[in-house]
Design an enzyme around this catalytic site. Structure first.
Site, mmCIF file in Angstrom:
data_model
loop_
_atom_site.group_PDB
_atom_site.id
_atom_site.type_symbol
_atom_site.label_atom_id
_atom_site.label_comp_id
_atom_site.label_asym_id
_atom_site.label_seq_id
_atom_site.Cartn_x
_atom_site.Cartn_y
_atom_site.Cartn_z
ATOM 1 N N ARG A 76 -1.200 -2.047 -4.132
ATOM 2 C CA ARG A 76 -2.198 -3.109 -4.192
ATOM 3 C C ARG A 76 -3.056 -2.913 -5.434
ATOM 4 O O ARG A 76 -3.297 -1.793 -5.862
ATOM 5 C CB ARG A 76 -3.089 -3.090 -2.951
ATOM 6 C CG ARG A 76 -2.404 -3.606 -1.703
ATOM 7 C CD ARG A 76 -3.338 -3.628 -0.513
ATOM 8 N NE ARG A 76 -3.668 -2.315 -0.049
ATOM 9 C CZ ARG A 76 -4.774 -1.648 -0.347
ATOM 10 N NH1 ARG A 76 -5.701 -2.200 -1.114
ATOM 11 N NH2 ARG A 76 -4.983 -0.439 0.116
ATOM 12 N N TYR A 215 4.733 -6.737 -5.244
ATOM 13 C CA TYR A 215 4.499 -5.660 -4.270
ATOM 14 C C TYR A 215 3.951 -6.228 -2.945
ATOM 15 O O TYR A 215 3.108 -7.129 -2.938
ATOM 16 C CB TYR A 215 3.513 -4.621 -4.852
ATOM 17 C CG TYR A 215 3.042 -3.658 -3.789
ATOM 18 C CD1 TYR A 215 3.880 -2.636 -3.348
ATOM 19 C CD2 TYR A 215 1.808 -3.804 -3.169
ATOM 20 C CE1 TYR A 215 3.473 -1.787 -2.320
ATOM 21 C CE2 TYR A 215 1.397 -2.959 -2.149
ATOM 22 C CZ TYR A 215 2.243 -1.950 -1.728
ATOM 23 O OH TYR A 215 1.849 -1.121 -0.712
ATOM 24 N N LYS A 224 -2.561 -8.591 4.131
ATOM 25 C CA LYS A 224 -3.930 -8.232 3.758
ATOM 26 C C LYS A 224 -4.765 -9.478 3.410
ATOM 27 O O LYS A 224 -5.940 -9.567 3.750
ATOM 28 C CB LYS A 224 -3.912 -7.266 2.570
ATOM 29 C CG LYS A 224 -3.104 -6.001 2.834
ATOM 30 C CD LYS A 224 -3.657 -5.205 3.986
ATOM 31 C CE LYS A 224 -2.947 -3.866 4.128
ATOM 32 N NZ LYS A 224 -3.444 -3.118 5.285
ATOM 33 N N HIS A 244 -8.767 -3.734 10.214
ATOM 34 C CA HIS A 244 -7.697 -2.898 9.678
ATOM 35 C C HIS A 244 -7.475 -1.758 10.677
ATOM 36 O O HIS A 244 -7.896 -0.626 10.439
ATOM 37 C CB HIS A 244 -8.157 -2.374 8.305
ATOM 38 C CG HIS A 244 -7.086 -1.704 7.515
ATOM 39 N ND1 HIS A 244 -7.361 -0.780 6.540
ATOM 40 C CD2 HIS A 244 -5.742 -1.821 7.544
ATOM 41 C CE1 HIS A 244 -6.234 -0.362 5.983
ATOM 42 N NE2 HIS A 244 -5.241 -0.976 6.582
ATOM 43 N N SER A 266 -6.237 3.423 4.251
ATOM 44 C CA SER A 266 -4.802 3.302 3.977
ATOM 45 C C SER A 266 -4.159 4.665 3.808
ATOM 46 O O SER A 266 -4.701 5.537 3.124
ATOM 47 C CB SER A 266 -4.589 2.508 2.696
ATOM 48 O OG SER A 266 -5.203 1.263 2.817
ATOM 49 N N CYS A 268 -3.577 7.141 5.871
ATOM 50 C CA CYS A 268 -4.197 8.312 6.516
ATOM 51 C C CYS A 268 -3.581 8.561 7.882
ATOM 52 O O CYS A 268 -4.187 9.202 8.740
ATOM 53 C CB CYS A 268 -5.695 8.106 6.681
ATOM 54 S SG CYS A 268 -6.615 8.403 5.184
ATOM 55 N N ASP A 291 -1.331 -1.632 11.911
ATOM 56 C CA ASP A 291 -2.157 -1.893 10.724
ATOM 57 C C ASP A 291 -3.323 -2.854 10.962
ATOM 58 O O ASP A 291 -4.373 -2.664 10.378
ATOM 59 C CB ASP A 291 -1.260 -2.439 9.601
ATOM 60 C CG ASP A 291 -1.907 -2.317 8.229
ATOM 61 O OD1 ASP A 291 -2.574 -1.303 7.968
ATOM 62 O OD2 ASP A 291 -1.755 -3.251 7.407
ATOM 63 N N ARG A 383 7.871 2.297 0.559
ATOM 64 C CA ARG A 383 7.665 1.652 1.867
ATOM 65 C C ARG A 383 8.964 1.338 2.595
ATOM 66 O O ARG A 383 9.998 1.133 1.970
ATOM 67 C CB ARG A 383 6.931 0.316 1.644
ATOM 68 C CG ARG A 383 5.565 0.437 0.992
ATOM 69 C CD ARG A 383 4.536 0.855 2.001
ATOM 70 N NE ARG A 383 3.233 1.077 1.395
ATOM 71 C CZ ARG A 383 2.085 0.875 2.038
ATOM 72 N NH1 ARG A 383 2.075 0.459 3.277
ATOM 73 N NH2 ARG A 383 0.941 1.140 1.452
HETATM 74 C C1 OXD Z 1 -2.517 -0.578 3.137
HETATM 75 C C2 OXD Z 1 -1.269 -1.024 3.767
HETATM 76 O O1 OXD Z 1 -2.554 -0.386 1.926
HETATM 77 O O2 OXD Z 1 -1.260 -1.157 5.002
HETATM 78 O O3 OXD Z 1 -3.507 -0.420 3.860
HETATM 79 O O4 OXD Z 1 -0.283 -1.282 3.064
HETATM 80 MN MN MN Z 2 -3.164 -0.999 5.874
#
Ligand code: OXD
Ligand code: MN
Length: 603
Positions: A76, A215, A224, A244, A266, A268, A291, A383
């Site tokens: 991102r 991406y 998002k 989130h 993100s 974690c 998410d 990913r």
């Molecule tokens: C993030 C994702 O960046 O879920 O939080 O991809």
């Molecule tokens: Mn996320």
């Protein structure tokens, strides 16, 4: 251009918008998506022919593809993400802002002719189960077939969404282009994108424009952009929460079930926790989402959550049979892999998947790789994209339009020191303060310095569609909408605390369920265990933590729960400085809680 709307949609506003965008972008063709498996398969085949996708070994990963991005388009782009509300004040100090008129001008110029030589795909989708009052509809226009097949997995897309939309339904329009028009006869790149990038949300108008990136977080507009940035602004106006957060259910050996949501910055470990395999006998978990959570109060006064997504877009590195066996089983088939490494027998690999890498790999840069090389074989933000239904522990309530009732809210970050393994907040206001105070050591999910501590309130820093100070206020107001005993309890966890030797104190992964068990007991009404009051919150009495079979020394446990007042005083100073940026938008409740913490940890 003749667009075959007849059998697709009779929605006048949708048709007019598509026609307007065709005029602007000049695609060579328009493809109105139906969301069928046949359409998905055809597009994947085309992506194979265009050399963006490589089919993986059907014996090892049936129905799966490998793909690598342009090396500059891997995450991102927060510095190119804008919240274009009418005033800068409404976007607040944590967002980039530009005047909406000025931004429209920039975007109109950029989108002018941007799809020349390409197909324009129109993707109608639902975020959330069809027919749920909590769901929202969107339509994404894109020139990226990669985005279309990912939207097929990540959302409920196609004809069914159009049926719900009908002729008058409301939808959130999202305009996306990779920003690389093709001249006649020009060879396409395997990952088209542009060095100019704009990820733009207009929260009042509720629209999205994304330019220049392929991406996922920038190009899959349902995720998002819609489900967090636009939805959070809508949620403020309508009295609900777009967060989130993962959603998970946990059932004890007696068959009682409770649901929790959890917000971590993100990368974690949200996906790991969402799919956790408890180590304690007789305990079971189920995954509702990894998410995003949308939550509203039900008629019974409890908070209910749905996962608006239909797939997982997870970080691959670190995912293994040890860290997340359920994710490993989920991604065994029908999975799209981006920027992981490729093995000689056309399987995938990433750092952390196995203790030792294979001898020969193709790296995410599409070049030969051996273990002697210092660069990782897979990009740290590589990913997997996979349908949620493939998760072996997907919740039976995944498609429930009512959502699931939430008993506890968990906040967490990556902190080598300071925060203990777990603590419970004193009440809702204190819980909101803890969400607002969240900070974490940075990961690879966004551009930036890895390891550096950054404030990430509610793990929403890059995702809040309006002034973050007002967002804190909205959370405080939500706590007044029901009786206090019906509100979820709020907790904070830190799986990442390190001892004096620099090693993690807690084993993590499936053992985290022991912490969930303590929370389960705490949220039961009445609470099944007492908690110990400390200056920062309520912590477990060690005898209430189920530590059977765990090789955690008494010394480690002491360190995990030690509260160093000096460190907390430093944290208070840091928070005071941080919260100043919100000026008059910082709610009184947050100031009151900060002062109370200062008094509690004072000398
Ligand atoms: C993030 C994702 O960046 O879920 O939080 O991809
Ligand atoms: Mn996320």
């Amino acid at each position: 251009m003749n667009i075959a709307f007849e059998s697709w949609s009779q929605h006048p506003q949708l048709k007019a918008w598509i026609e307007e965008m065709v005029q602007l972008c000049h695609p060579k063709e328009v493809h109105l998506c139906d969301g069928s498996k046949k359409e998905y398969d055809t597009l994947c085949q085309q992506l194979v022919e265009n050399k963006m996708f490589l089919p993986l070994n059907p014996q090892k990963r049936p129905g799966s593809f490998w793909c690598v991005s342009h090396p500059s388009d891997v995450a991102r782009v927060e510095d190119r993400t804008f919240i274009c509300s009418k005033t800068a004040e409404d976007a607040g100090p944590t967002n980039h802002w530009k005047n909406p008129e000025e931004m429209k001008h920039i975007l109109t110029k950029l989108f002018q002719g941007c799809m020349e030589g390409r197909v324009m795909y129109v993707v109608p989708f639902s975020m959330g189960p069809y027919g749920s009052k909590l769901s929202l509809l969107g339509v994404q226009i894109t020139d990226s077939p990669y985005a279309v097949v990912h939207m097929y997995i990540m959302t409920r897309m196609g004809k069914e969404a159009l049926k719900v939309l009908g002729e008058k339904g409301e939808f959130i329009p999202g305009m996306h282009s990779v920003g690389m028009p093709l001249k006649p006869g020009e060879q396409d790149s395997t990952w088209p994108c542009s060095s100019t990038k704009y990820i733009v949300q207009f929260p009042e108008e509720r629209s999205i424009w994304s330019y220049g990136s392929g991406y996922g977080g920038n190009a899959l507009l349902g995720k998002k952009c819609l489900a967090l940035r636009i939805a959070s602004a809508k949620a403020r106006d309508e009295g609900w929460l777009a967060e989130h957060m993962l959603i998970l259910g946990i059932t004890n050996p007696a068959g009682e079930k409770k649901y929790f949501v959890a917000a971590f910055p993100s990368s974690c470990g949200k996906t790991n926790l969402a799919m956790i395999t408890p180590t304690m006998p007789g305990w079971k978990t189920e995954c509702v989402g990894d998410d995003i959570a949308w939550m509203r109060f039900g008629a019974d006064g409890r908070l209910y959550a749905i996962n608006p997504e239909n797939g997982f877009f997870g970080v691959a590195p670190g995912t293994s049979m040890l860290s997340n066996p359920n994710a490993m089983k989920t991604i065994q088939k029908n999975t799209l892999y981006t920027n992981v490494a490729l093995t000689e027998d056309y399987d995938v690999w990433w750092e952390g998947m196995t203790p030792n890498p294979p001898e020969k790999l193709t790296s995410w840069k599409n070049t030969p790789w051996t273990p002697k090389m210092s660069e990782p074989a897979a990009h740290p933000n590589s990913r997997f994209t996979v349908p949620s239904q493939q998760c072996p522990i997907i919740s039976p309530s995944f498609n429930d339009p009512q959502g699931v009732p939430i008993s506890g809210i968990i906040f967490g970050g990556r902190r080598a020191s300071l925060a203990p393994l777990v603590y419970e907040t004193f009440d809702w206001e204190h819980g909101v303060f803890i969400g607002a105070s969240l900070s974490s050591e940075m990961t690879a999910a966004a551009k930036g310095t890895i390891g550096q501590l950054r404030h990430d309130p509610f793990a929403m820093l890059p995702f809040c569609g309006y002034n973050m100070g007002d967002y804190f206020g909205h959370w405080l107001e939500m706590g007044k909408k029901t009786q206090p005993q019906k509100l979820p309890k709020v907790f904070h966890v830190n799986w990442f605390k390190k001892g004096a030797d620099g090693k993690f104190l807690w084993p993590g992964y499936g053992e985290n369920a022991r912490v969930l068990k303590w929370m389960f007991d705490r949220v039961s009404q009445p609470s099944r265990v007492e908690a110990k009051k400390t200056p920062i919150g309520l912590i477990p009495h060690l005898e209430d933590l189920d530590l059977q079979g765990l090789s955690c020394s008494h010394q480690q446990l002491q360190e995990l729960f030690s509260i160093d007042k000096e460190q907390w005083r430093t944290e208070v100073v840091e928070l005071k400085k941080y919260f100043k940026i919100f000026q008059k938008h910082l709610p009184e409740g947050i100031q009151r809680q900060l002062q109370a913490l200062e008094e509690r940890v004072g000398v």
